[in-house]
Scaffold this motif. Structure first.
Motif, PDB file in Angstrom:
ATOM      1  N   GLY A 170       0.810  -1.211   0.000  1.00 54.85           N
ATOM      2  CA  GLY A 170       0.000   0.000   0.000  1.00 54.85           C
ATOM      3  C   GLY A 170       0.843   1.260   0.000  1.00 54.85           C
ATOM      4  N   GLU A 171       2.025   1.202   0.608  1.00 56.61           N
ATOM      5  CA  GLU A 171       2.907   2.360   0.643  1.00 56.61           C
ATOM      6  C   GLU A 171       3.723   2.501  -0.634  1.00 56.61           C
ATOM      7  OE1 GLU A 171       3.457   2.558   5.509  1.00 56.61           O
ATOM      8  OE2 GLU A 171       5.160   1.977   4.251  1.00 56.61           O
ATOM      9  N   LEU A 172       3.882   1.426  -1.376  1.00 58.15           N
ATOM     10  CA  LEU A 172       4.588   1.502  -2.650  1.00 58.15           C
ATOM     11  C   LEU A 172       3.660   1.906  -3.791  1.00 58.15           C
ATOM     12  CD1 LEU A 172       7.039   0.220  -1.243  1.00 58.15           C
ATOM     13  CD2 LEU A 172       7.222  -1.372  -3.160  1.00 58.15           C
ATOM     14  N   ALA A 173       2.440   1.416  -3.772  1.00 61.18           N
ATOM     15  CA  ALA A 173       1.537   1.577  -4.907  1.00 61.18           C
ATOM     16  C   ALA A 173       0.887   2.956  -4.912  1.00 61.18           C
ATOM     17  CB  ALA A 173       0.454   0.501  -4.855  1.00 61.18           C
ATOM     18  N   PRO A 174       0.586   3.496  -6.096  1.00 57.29           N
ATOM     19  CA  PRO A 174      -0.230   4.716  -6.160  1.00 57.29           C
ATOM     20  C   PRO A 174      -1.640   4.413  -5.664  1.00 57.29           C
ATOM     21  CG  PRO A 174       0.087   3.786  -8.353  1.00 57.29           C
ATOM     22  CD  PRO A 174       0.958   3.004  -7.428  1.00 57.29           C
ATOM     23  N   PRO A 175      -2.382   5.417  -5.231  1.00 60.83           N
ATOM     24  CA  PRO A 175      -3.692   5.164  -4.611  1.00 60.83           C
ATOM     25  C   PRO A 175      -4.641   4.325  -5.452  1.00 60.83           C
ATOM     26  CG  PRO A 175      -3.047   7.440  -4.285  1.00 60.83           C
ATOM     27  CD  PRO A 175      -2.036   6.844  -5.205  1.00 60.83           C
ATOM     28  N   ASN A 176      -4.695   4.568  -6.742  1.00 67.17           N
ATOM     29  CA  ASN A 176      -5.659   3.860  -7.592  1.00 67.17           C
ATOM     30  C   ASN A 176      -5.282   2.422  -7.883  1.00 67.17           C
ATOM     31  OD1 ASN A 176      -7.674   5.715  -7.887  1.00 67.17           O
ATOM     32  ND2 ASN A 176      -6.811   6.670  -9.704  1.00 67.17           N
ATOM     33  N   LEU A 177      -4.137   1.965  -7.368  1.00 65.39           N
ATOM     34  CA  LEU A 177      -3.728   0.575  -7.585  1.00 65.39           C
ATOM     35  C   LEU A 177      -3.800  -0.270  -6.317  1.00 65.39           C
ATOM     36  CD1 LEU A 177      -0.650   0.393 -10.009  1.00 65.39           C
ATOM     37  CD2 LEU A 177      -2.806  -0.812 -10.201  1.00 65.39           C
ATOM     38  N   ARG A 178      -4.101   0.348  -5.189  1.00 62.66           N
ATOM     39  CA  ARG A 178      -4.025  -0.386  -3.927  1.00 62.66           C
ATOM     40  C   ARG A 178      -5.072  -1.483  -3.832  1.00 62.66           C
ATOM     41  NH1 ARG A 178      -2.977   5.156  -0.496  1.00 62.66           N
ATOM     42  NH2 ARG A 178      -0.918   5.548  -1.395  1.00 62.66           N
ATOM     43  N   GLY A 179      -6.262  -1.233  -4.333  1.00 65.33           N
ATOM     44  CA  GLY A 179      -7.289  -2.267  -4.312  1.00 65.33           C
ATOM     45  C   GLY A 179      -6.935  -3.444  -5.196  1.00 65.33           C
ATOM     46  N   VAL A 180      -6.416  -3.147  -6.385  1.00 66.82           N
ATOM     47  CA  VAL A 180      -6.034  -4.216  -7.324  1.00 66.82           C
ATOM     48  C   VAL A 180      -4.908  -5.063  -6.744  1.00 66.82           C
ATOM     49  CG1 VAL A 180      -5.047  -4.684  -9.605  1.00 66.82           C
ATOM     50  CG2 VAL A 180      -6.763  -2.899  -9.343  1.00 66.82           C
ATOM     51  N   ILE A 181      -3.914  -4.412  -6.160  1.00 66.42           N
ATOM     52  CA  ILE A 181      -2.787  -5.144  -5.582  1.00 66.42           C
ATOM     53  C   ILE A 181      -3.239  -5.946  -4.370  1.00 66.42           C
ATOM     54  CG2 ILE A 181      -0.591  -4.843  -4.366  1.00 66.42           C
ATOM     55  CD1 ILE A 181       0.032  -2.575  -6.303  1.00 66.42           C
ATOM     56  N   GLY A 182      -4.145  -5.385  -3.577  1.00 69.95           N
ATOM     57  CA  GLY A 182      -4.702  -6.140  -2.465  1.00 69.95           C
ATOM     58  C   GLY A 182      -5.408  -7.401  -2.927  1.00 69.95           C
ATOM     59  N   THR A 183      -6.043  -7.311  -4.073  1.00 72.21           N
ATOM     60  CA  THR A 183      -6.695  -8.481  -4.656  1.00 72.21           C
ATOM     61  C   THR A 183      -5.679  -9.563  -5.008  1.00 72.21           C
ATOM     62  OG1 THR A 183      -8.466  -7.126  -5.580  1.00 72.21           O
ATOM     63  CG2 THR A 183      -8.089  -9.257  -6.598  1.00 72.21           C
ATOM     64  N   MET A 184      -4.534  -9.147  -5.541  1.00 67.36           N
ATOM     65  CA  MET A 184      -3.499 -10.108  -5.917  1.00 67.36           C
ATOM     66  C   MET A 184      -2.936 -10.825  -4.692  1.00 67.36           C
ATOM     67  SD  MET A 184      -1.500  -7.938  -8.872  1.00 67.36           S
ATOM     68  CE  MET A 184      -0.421  -9.304  -9.257  1.00 67.36           C
ATOM     69  N   THR A 185      -2.778 -10.099  -3.579  1.00 65.14           N
ATOM     70  CA  THR A 185      -2.270 -10.748  -2.371  1.00 65.14           C
ATOM     71  C   THR A 185      -3.292 -11.728  -1.802  1.00 65.14           C
ATOM     72  OG1 THR A 185      -3.049  -8.929  -0.952  1.00 65.14           O
ATOM     73  CG2 THR A 185      -0.818  -8.769  -1.833  1.00 65.14           C
ATOM     74  N   GLN A 186      -4.585 -11.376  -1.924  1.00 68.72           N
ATOM     75  CA  GLN A 186      -5.618 -12.307  -1.470  1.00 68.72           C
ATOM     76  C   GLN A 186      -5.619 -13.573  -2.311  1.00 68.72           C
ATOM     77  OE1 GLN A 186      -7.426 -12.183   1.159  1.00 68.72           O
ATOM     78  NE2 GLN A 186      -8.861 -13.857   0.778  1.00 68.72           N
ATOM     79  N   PHE A 187      -5.426 -13.412  -3.619  1.00 68.17           N
ATOM     80  CA  PHE A 187      -5.322 -14.582  -4.492  1.00 68.17           C
ATOM     81  C   PHE A 187      -4.113 -15.435  -4.117  1.00 68.17           C
ATOM     82  CE2 PHE A 187      -8.330 -12.901  -7.696  1.00 68.17           C
ATOM     83  CZ  PHE A 187      -8.988 -14.086  -7.976  1.00 68.17           C
ATOM     84  N   ALA A 188      -2.998 -14.787  -3.776  1.00 69.21           N
ATOM     85  CA  ALA A 188      -1.810 -15.540  -3.365  1.00 69.21           C
ATOM     86  C   ALA A 188      -2.120 -16.397  -2.152  1.00 69.21           C
ATOM     87  CB  ALA A 188      -0.658 -14.577  -3.071  1.00 69.21           C
ATOM     88  N   LEU A 189      -2.902 -15.873  -1.213  1.00 70.93           N
ATOM     89  CA  LEU A 189      -3.255 -16.617  -0.007  1.00 70.93           C
ATOM     90  C   LEU A 189      -4.095 -17.851  -0.341  1.00 70.93           C
ATOM     91  CD1 LEU A 189      -3.212 -16.417   3.212  1.00 70.93           C
ATOM     92  CD2 LEU A 189      -5.527 -15.509   2.961  1.00 70.93           C
TER      93      LEU A 189
END
Length: 694
Positions: free
Chosen positions: A318-337
């Motif tokens: 969340g601290e690396l990503a621009p604001p409009n990408l945080r939800g998408v990246i969060g989705t990728m981490t959930q998929f990894a889990l």
């Protein structure tokens, strides 16, 4: 004086030659050529009836005041301004070094000035309003904020354009022209703001992939004890095995607490590295364990690593990503889990036997060692670096790599977004009170505010329901549960793991379209009915296929509501200053409930038999009743409501040169051009004045 300028009542007829020369060389602070318009303020009126609010503009200040304001804004050399109309200085065409960007000047209530393009202003609002967390489902709030600011800025742009027409032609735009400009400018800015969602750099991609490996490992360890249970030290008691499984949840809350301390002291990258080593050590101990007691110890160590991962990965990304990408990246981490859970089930087909079960545990270390070799590719969090030192050159270098910027001025603007967001999302500007006092103050404030209090209680209720719904009883003990229900329990376990992955994707689609309360209610009803079907199937009212389908349905309904939403509402609905404390309390409660489920389900299964899912059904029914009566809709604020908040928030702010069209497709100015230009013009004006006196 030129004809157009004379139409403005605020411009004096006896304007001296110096001011005329300044306008000729500098242009003006407006996008309208020589015409210098006054500033505009936001209004609470309807956009369809754009108000005509005119306030003292930048152009009415003396040149020395303008230069002083510029120097106040940018005390350091790197902090300089660029504007849209600086071209033609000293008779040279092409502007300042060929780089131009339409700047809007912003005068705050305290009289201070800043200069940002409308796009940069929008990004600044997104940074301030969105938490530094990569959370699945956050996309809706990201989009609503972008829409709200685009409409807000378009209204200011149209207002200023209206005043320009009135100053030059004596009449303004008709309602149709206003609506057309509003629509065009709003869509133009929205496209620019949401470009972040499709623009990624290689360093950011590597960071997401490497950090997600921690979540994959955490998911793997959720289910790794399932398949080899009959072969790991055969003859163990139900109690001993349940303790070995639940030890994972003993380490979890410890890791989630320590993660914050590690992240603050060692940096985000250092904390991730430490977590990786814990996975390596825990995996080695577990794979070489001489007894089940040692397995318990190893599970606790791995639990610490997993608990830390669930905290660190969303924060780091969340601290690396621009604001409009945080939800998408969060989705990728959930998929990894969830993919990690499925991978453990698949590996069980090969390694879950009397001779190879230790290799299943050793894979934890293998995956962590792979991540360890890739760790040098990770970048430190720029937010953490800027928090330590606002002037950090390393933070700016990382920002430049992460965003792919070409100009230092762009980097400095992005750093200011980070710093502004950190200040806005801090509970107290005085950090001397310490983290513990801040956390206590946050909890006290949340419970003191009636509006926030209901959200806090709802969050805690949903966290309890998240675990006491029994979802981890499936992932921890599906082998035991399916034993006697279907011929090969591992097949059933793997099918459930695959359904879990597919349901996670379905949940992402639904979260963009449905309210959070609605999804919670559908989720609890679906899980309740699935529990009923599971019990009836175990009582032989239905066949094995129905039993397997009921468990798959149960997992699917969990993923569309009760799984992600207890975490999402914290990121969506709480103010930034409360999010850290709310997440910490939620995590502790979730891990505690998880421990009891892991410890007690084998006993429930033995004592209740086919009715083992009945207690979970009761919890789900109570959760549905709570959601129906008390749970507020938490789908996030609508764009219209967010825009009203922006108007209220910036009521005392004056905007100059709100030029959305001039911003689009422009190139940023180099660092010191604005300050140098102002200094040169001041010098020329002073020389001209001295010449006239002589």
């Amino acid at each position: 004086m030129d004809e157009k300028s004379s139409l403005l009542p605020s411009v004096k007829k006896d304007d001296d030659h110096g001011a005329t020369r300044r306008r000729a060389s500098l242009g003006s602070f407006s996008r309208f050529g020589d015409v210098e318009t006054a500033g505009v303020r936001p209004s609470g009126d309807s956009i369809a009836n754009i108000p005509q609010v005119m306030l003292e503009g930048w152009h009415q200040r003396s040149l020395s005041a303008q230069v002083d304001s510029a120097s106040e804004l940018y005390p350091r050399q790197r902090q300089t301004i660029a504007t849209s109309s600086l071209g033609n200085i000293n008779g040279e065409s092409g502007g300042l070094g060929g780089h131009q960007r339409a700047r809007s000047f912003i005068q705050a209530a305290d009289g201070s000035y800043s200069a940002l393009t409308p796009l940069e202003m929008g990004r600044h609002e997104l940074y301030e309003e969105l938490p530094f967390l990569a959370v699945p489902g956050l996309q809706k709030k990201e989009h609503n904020l972008s829409v709200a600011f685009s409409s807000y800025a378009a209204a200011l742009d149209t207002l200023e354009t209206e005043e320009y027409y009135k100053s030059t032609t004596g009449k303004g735009m008709n309602p149709e022209e206003k609506e057309q400009r509003l629509s065009r400018m709003s869509l133009l800015l929205l496209d620019e703001l949401e470009a972040d969602a499709i623009t990624v750099t290689t360093p950011l991609i590597f960071a997401v992939l490497i950090a997600s490996m921690l979540m994959f490992n955490a998911g793997y360890n959720i289910s790794v004890m399932n398949a080899p249970e009959p072969f790991v030290f055969p003859g163990h008691s139900t109690g001993a095995w349940s303790v070995a499984v639940a030890a994972f949840c003993v380490g979890g809350p410890i890791g989630s607490v320590l993660a914050g301390k590690w992240a603050d002291e060692r940096g985000r990258k250092g904390a991730l590295l430490l977590t990786t080593w814990l996975f390596i050590i825990g995996g080695l101990i577990q794979s070489l364990a001489p007894s089940l007691v040692v397995v318990m110890i190893a599970r606790a160590v791995i639990g610490v690593a997993s608990g830390a991962s669930t905290v660190l990965v969303p924060i780091y990304l969340g601290e690396l990503a621009p604001p409009n990408l945080r939800g998408v990246i969060g989705t990728m981490t959930q998929f990894a889990l969830v993919v990690g859970i499925l991978f453990a089930d698949i590996v069980g087909f090969v390694l879950a036997n009397e001779t190879q079960w230790r290799w299943m545990f050793f894979l934890v270390s293998v995956m962590a060692i792979l991540q360890l070799f890739l760790t040098p590719l990770l970048l430190e969090s720029p937010r953490w670096l800027l928090g330590k030192n606002a002037n950090s050159s390393k933070a700016r270098f990382i920002i430049k790599k992460l965003r792919g910027y070409r100009y230092d001025e762009e980097v400095e603007t992005e750093a200011s977004h980070y710093l502004g967001a950190v200040k806005t999302q801090s509970l107290d500007d005085d950090d001397s009170s310490g983290k513990e006092k801040e956390k206590k103050n946050a909890m006290a404030e949340m419970f003191a505010d009636k509006k926030v209090r209901l959200l806090v209680v709802s969050t805690l209720v949903l966290q309890v329901a998240n675990q006491f719904s029994g979802i981890n009883a499936v992932f921890y003990y599906s082998g035991i549960f399916f034993d006697g229900v279907i011929e090969n329990p591992l097949v059933g376990t793997t099918i459930i793991g695959a359904v879990n992955v597919l349901a996670t994707y379905l949940a992402l689609l639904l979260m963009d379209r449905c309210g959070r309360r609605t999804l919670i209610m559908w989720s609890t009803v679906g899980m309740f009915l699935s529990c009923v079907m599971i019990v009836l199937s175990l009582l032989d009212y239905f066949n094995q296929t129905v039993a397997l389908g009921a468990v798959a349905s149960y997992v699917s309904f969990f993923e569309i509501g009760l799984g992600p939403i207890p975490w999402l509402i914290v990121a969506e609905m709480f103010d930034g200053k409360y999010i850290s404390s709310a997440m910490s309390v939620s995590s502790q409660l979730n891990w505690t409930c998880n421990f009891f489920v892991g410890l007690l389900f084998p006993y429930l299964n033995e004592s209740l038999g086919p009715y083992s899912f009945a207690p979970f059904a009761i919890v789900l029914l109570l959760t549905f009743i709570y959601a129906w009566i008390w749970l507020p809709e938490t789908a996030g604020t609508t764009p219209a409501e967010l825009q009203a908040e922006l108007v209220k928030k910036n009521a005392l702010v004056t905007y100059h040169n709100m030029d959305i069209q001039g911003m689009a497709g422009s190139v940023p100015a180099t660092q010191d051009e604005w300050a140098q230009a102002m200094a040169d013009i001041a010098s020329e004006e002073e020389n001209l004045t001295h010449g006239q006196l002589e």
